[in-house]
Write an enzyme that holds these catalytic residues in place. Sequence first.
Site, PDB file in Angstrom:
ATOM      1  N   TYR A   1      -1.937   0.028  10.365  1.00 27.39           N
ATOM      2  CA  TYR A   1      -2.185  -0.634   9.085  1.00 27.39           C
ATOM      3  C   TYR A   1      -0.985  -0.462   8.154  1.00 27.39           C
ATOM      4  O   TYR A   1      -0.434  -1.431   7.623  1.00 27.39           O
ATOM      5  CB  TYR A   1      -3.446  -0.083   8.425  1.00 27.39           C
TER       6      TYR A   1
ATOM      7  N   THR B   1       0.819  -1.202   0.000  1.00 20.48           N
ATOM      8  CA  THR B   1       0.000   0.000   0.000  1.00 20.48           C
ATOM      9  C   THR B   1       0.861   1.262   0.000  1.00 20.48           C
ATOM     10  O   THR B   1       1.988   1.261   0.526  1.00 20.48           O
ATOM     11  CB  THR B   1      -0.909   0.028   1.248  1.00 20.48           C
TER      12      THR B   1
END
Length: 334
Positions: free
Chosen positions: A142, A118
Amino acid sequence: MATNILVTGGAGYIGSHTCKALKAAGFTPVTFDNMVYGHDWAVNWGPLVRGDILNKGELDEVFAEYKPAAVLHFAAFAYVGESVADPEKYYRNNVAGSLSLLSAMRRAGCKHIVFSSTCATYGAPERVPLTEDHPLRPLSPYGTSKLMIEQMLRDFDAAYGMTYTALRYFNAAGADPDGEIGEDHNPETHLIPLVIAAALGRIPRVEVFGTDYPTPDGTAVRDYIHIADLADAHILAVKKLLDGGASAVYNLGTGTGNSVREVIRAVEKVSGKPVPMVEGPRRAGDSPGLYADSGAIIRELGWQPKYMNLEAIVETAWRWHVAHVPGKISCNIR
């Protein structure tokens, strides 16, 4: 017989679209999913094995039965706000789960993995467009969990010869151009489906968080990459690894940013419907602009995104959401 590819999280949004692309490329995708966020209806191009990446026995069974040549790893929790509130959940599932998967690959002799990373690994951008050598300072558990997995991949390659490609996504968007699968999250946190839901009257309105950013219209700018283009990148990546290619990390984005207001206008133009909206303050941690320099994957793998126009991306999403009635949608954009 087609080559089997194990797809963890293959019943989810990105995983299912990639399974369809794998099938079209001559592979057999084997979906391995605990179905916490996955959907049965999204698994159409190969077998579904219900299992959890934290379960050693279930992993060993799927590797023994299907003998995959490579793994595409999508299985992760991906709500930034939730990761801040419950980091233990994210480190257990994302990090410990990925270690469990890599260990199972070693036991089975499977040497190649494409990892769903990501742009959250970068944190607050020092410059845009973001290149792969930008400093990595994630702002949430995250993003940190994904960065930790990238480090594990580097270490497993150095120690055990397990080659990998880590793909740092920007904002995945749109739906299958054939209308067979699309985006259905609960809660929904992505901007385009929330704007579409507001246009359809499925939620009361969409909230715009921040209108005073140093951007052309004051709202935050993001890089929206069509899900089919993203899936195509995974096919190129796994083929490279199977052909003996070296490990690599690539950005995946169009290199073009679109603002929140531009997304709303695109949905209104495609749908012919007004989008009810309310303006709110900035959210802590949001950046004014995030968009990618994807030159490396274009040069090295020959990847060419087909959907460079925001309205074209929105149009595929609109057709999917009109035809598909999801569960209750939250209007909390994260």
